[in-house]
Design a protein around this motif. Sequence first.
Motif, mmCIF file in Angstrom:
data_model
loop_
_atom_site.group_PDB
_atom_site.id
_atom_site.type_symbol
_atom_site.label_atom_id
_atom_site.label_comp_id
_atom_site.label_asym_id
_atom_site.label_seq_id
_atom_site.Cartn_x
_atom_site.Cartn_y
_atom_site.Cartn_z
ATOM 1 N N ARG A 1 55.587 60.769 55.865
ATOM 2 C CA ARG A 1 56.554 59.695 55.647
ATOM 3 C C ARG A 1 57.539 60.000 54.519
ATOM 4 N N HIS A 2 57.337 61.122 53.814
ATOM 5 C CA HIS A 2 58.244 61.469 52.717
ATOM 6 C C HIS A 2 59.549 62.054 53.264
ATOM 7 N N ARG A 3 60.611 61.899 52.490
ATOM 8 C CA ARG A 3 61.901 62.527 52.796
ATOM 9 C C ARG A 3 62.448 63.101 51.497
ATOM 10 N N ALA A 4 62.857 64.367 51.551
ATOM 11 C CA ALA A 4 63.417 65.018 50.365
ATOM 12 C C ALA A 4 64.884 65.357 50.603
ATOM 13 N N PHE A 5 65.680 65.204 49.554
ATOM 14 C CA PHE A 5 67.113 65.480 49.627
ATOM 15 C C PHE A 5 67.469 66.541 48.585
ATOM 16 N N LEU A 6 68.187 67.565 49.033
ATOM 17 C CA LEU A 6 68.707 68.582 48.131
ATOM 18 C C LEU A 6 70.222 68.517 48.168
ATOM 19 N N VAL A 7 70.851 68.361 47.008
ATOM 20 C CA VAL A 7 72.296 68.202 46.938
ATOM 21 C C VAL A 7 72.875 69.361 46.133
ATOM 22 N N LEU A 8 73.742 70.162 46.789
ATOM 23 C CA LEU A 8 74.441 71.277 46.154
ATOM 24 C C LEU A 8 75.932 71.101 46.414
ATOM 25 N N GLY A 9 76.617 70.603 45.410
ATOM 26 C CA GLY A 9 78.034 70.287 45.595
ATOM 27 C C GLY A 9 78.205 69.236 46.661
ATOM 28 N N LYS A 10 78.949 69.596 47.724
ATOM 29 C CA LYS A 10 79.157 68.652 48.816
ATOM 30 C C LYS A 10 78.129 68.812 49.931
ATOM 31 N N ASP A 11 77.262 69.812 49.793
ATOM 32 C CA ASP A 11 76.268 70.080 50.835
ATOM 33 C C ASP A 11 74.962 69.350 50.543
ATOM 34 N N THR A 12 74.409 68.729 51.579
ATOM 35 C CA THR A 12 73.133 68.032 51.447
ATOM 36 C C THR A 12 72.151 68.548 52.492
ATOM 37 N N HIS A 13 70.953 68.881 52.054
ATOM 38 C CA HIS A 13 69.875 69.266 52.955
ATOM 39 C C HIS A 13 68.819 68.172 52.918
ATOM 40 N N GLU A 14 68.236 67.872 54.057
ATOM 41 C CA GLU A 14 67.177 66.861 54.113
ATOM 42 C C GLU A 14 65.938 67.473 54.759
ATOM 43 N N SER B 1 62.005 67.700 60.331
ATOM 44 C CA SER B 1 62.705 68.928 59.922
ATOM 45 C C SER B 1 62.024 69.415 58.648
ATOM 46 N N ARG B 2 60.994 70.228 58.805
ATOM 47 C CA ARG B 2 60.051 70.496 57.719
ATOM 48 C C ARG B 2 60.466 71.611 56.770
ATOM 49 N N THR B 3 61.468 72.385 57.087
ATOM 50 C CA THR B 3 61.839 73.504 56.220
ATOM 51 C C THR B 3 63.333 73.510 55.932
ATOM 52 N N ALA B 4 63.667 74.114 54.819
ATOM 53 C CA ALA B 4 65.073 74.293 54.449
ATOM 54 C C ALA B 4 65.166 75.442 53.463
ATOM 55 N N THR B 5 66.281 76.136 53.516
ATOM 56 C CA THR B 5 66.586 77.161 52.526
ATOM 57 C C THR B 5 67.918 76.806 51.899
ATOM 58 N N VAL B 6 67.913 76.633 50.601
ATOM 59 C CA VAL B 6 69.125 76.287 49.890
ATOM 60 C C VAL B 6 69.516 77.484 49.035
ATOM 61 N N SER B 7 70.803 77.837 49.057
ATOM 62 C CA SER B 7 71.252 79.014 48.318
ATOM 63 C C SER B 7 72.590 78.735 47.661
ATOM 64 N N SER B 8 72.933 79.586 46.678
ATOM 65 C CA SER B 8 74.205 79.468 45.976
ATOM 66 C C SER B 8 74.824 80.856 45.854
ATOM 67 N N GLY B 9 75.497 81.258 46.936
ATOM 68 C CA GLY B 9 76.147 82.562 46.940
ATOM 69 C C GLY B 9 75.168 83.677 46.619
ATOM 70 N N ASN B 10 75.612 84.585 45.716
ATOM 71 C CA ASN B 10 74.729 85.685 45.330
ATOM 72 C C ASN B 10 73.872 85.359 44.112
ATOM 73 N N VAL C 1 52.986 67.488 50.691
ATOM 74 C CA VAL C 1 53.757 67.954 49.539
ATOM 75 C C VAL C 1 54.887 68.867 50.000
ATOM 76 N N PHE C 2 55.846 69.080 49.106
ATOM 77 C CA PHE C 2 56.934 70.025 49.310
ATOM 78 C C PHE C 2 56.642 71.244 48.438
ATOM 79 N N SER C 3 56.615 72.428 49.046
ATOM 80 C CA SER C 3 56.261 73.624 48.293
ATOM 81 C C SER C 3 57.233 74.754 48.556
ATOM 82 N N VAL C 4 57.228 75.721 47.650
ATOM 83 C CA VAL C 4 58.152 76.856 47.699
ATOM 84 C C VAL C 4 57.606 77.912 48.661
ATOM 85 N N THR C 5 58.458 78.373 49.589
ATOM 86 C CA THR C 5 58.049 79.399 50.554
ATOM 87 C C THR C 5 58.735 80.740 50.313
ATOM 88 N N SER C 6 59.888 80.731 49.668
ATOM 89 C CA SER C 6 60.588 81.995 49.402
ATOM 90 C C SER C 6 61.497 81.840 48.187
#
Length: 350
Positions: free
Chosen positions: A260-273, A278-287, A299-304
């Motif tokens: 039932r949890h929902r997580a939001f990642l906000v990077l500038g104008k980009d949002t990941h949910e 939708s159980r996985t996401a990869t968020v990046s900032s260029g190089n 729980v939400f955990s780090v995969t990479s």
Amino acid sequence: MNPTERYQNTGSATGGGMGDISIYLDSHLNRNVVVKTLKPGQDDRRLIDERKALLRLRSKHVVQLFDLLEIDNAGTTQRALVLEFIDGKDLAAGTFKGDPTHLNVIWQIACGLLAIHQENIIHRDIKPNNIRVDNDGVVKILDFGLARSVGEDAHTRSPIGTPGFMAPELWKSSNISFDQAIDVYAFAVTALMLTQEDLPDELASWPPLPMPAGKLAKLMPNTPPDVVQLLQESLRSDPKTRPTIATIEGSIRKHLLKDRHRAFLVLGKDTHEIHSGSRTATVSSGNRGSLGIKYDGLVFSVTSIDGAVLLNNSPVKIADELPACCVITFGVYPDRTFVTFDVSNPEVIS
């Protein structure tokens, strides 16, 4: 106003433990209340301790104190507490089979006990028949006649409580000191007994014996393994090694909120949910770097991890659990990017 004019005895009464319980009608508010007096021969301190504890507590999972009275009983003046009337039934051994209903009930007990401990109070008599479920399914902890404050007040000269639910440290012959860990022990026994007809031989012994590793898992096969592990640790002989009730409450709550949890990642104008759909996401900032995140329903955990990545200004590693609210940093000063990570807080409905 004479209190007997406001509170009218309905004639319904029961005896419990050290107190007599009568149902009165509060004519001002047109509601039933409980009036509790001590049985003859009981120490007045029991009522004083209960009053002191309840005056400090405000929780939907703890019985509420409404008023203090002095009533006439056959020509003798007695102190009395006016308590919340809970229309329902006391918990009993063997009521549940380790299903989600059991998990919800023990979570509510943990919530009430957490509120008690946050006020630096020790209940000292947690057991099924001191816990009542009202007709709406809300669980409330009762009977604070043995309650003490943490610190200098937390000692006794002889064992007192309910055998089977008393922690090993309470079985000394004299000069007994204790802390909130005795409530954690009694909570674990209560959680177990709600799924069993009888206590295991180890807990039924006077004093109790250590619970063998893995035995609780066999007795509670339908309860989440990490919750069972915390309950097993709660039965340890050394009170310093038992978990806190806050840790137990948090673990149970995760399972009640599974998927039932929902997580939001906000990077500038980009949002990941990230959520159960939708159980996985990869968020990046260029190089500067990237971070992979997975939601397993609890729980939400780090995969990479790639590049320079910090979590709340601390190094991060694979399998780390992300806090419910944190900042992810990509890059090295002065070329850095910040991402906010926030988990919604669904409510467990009791």
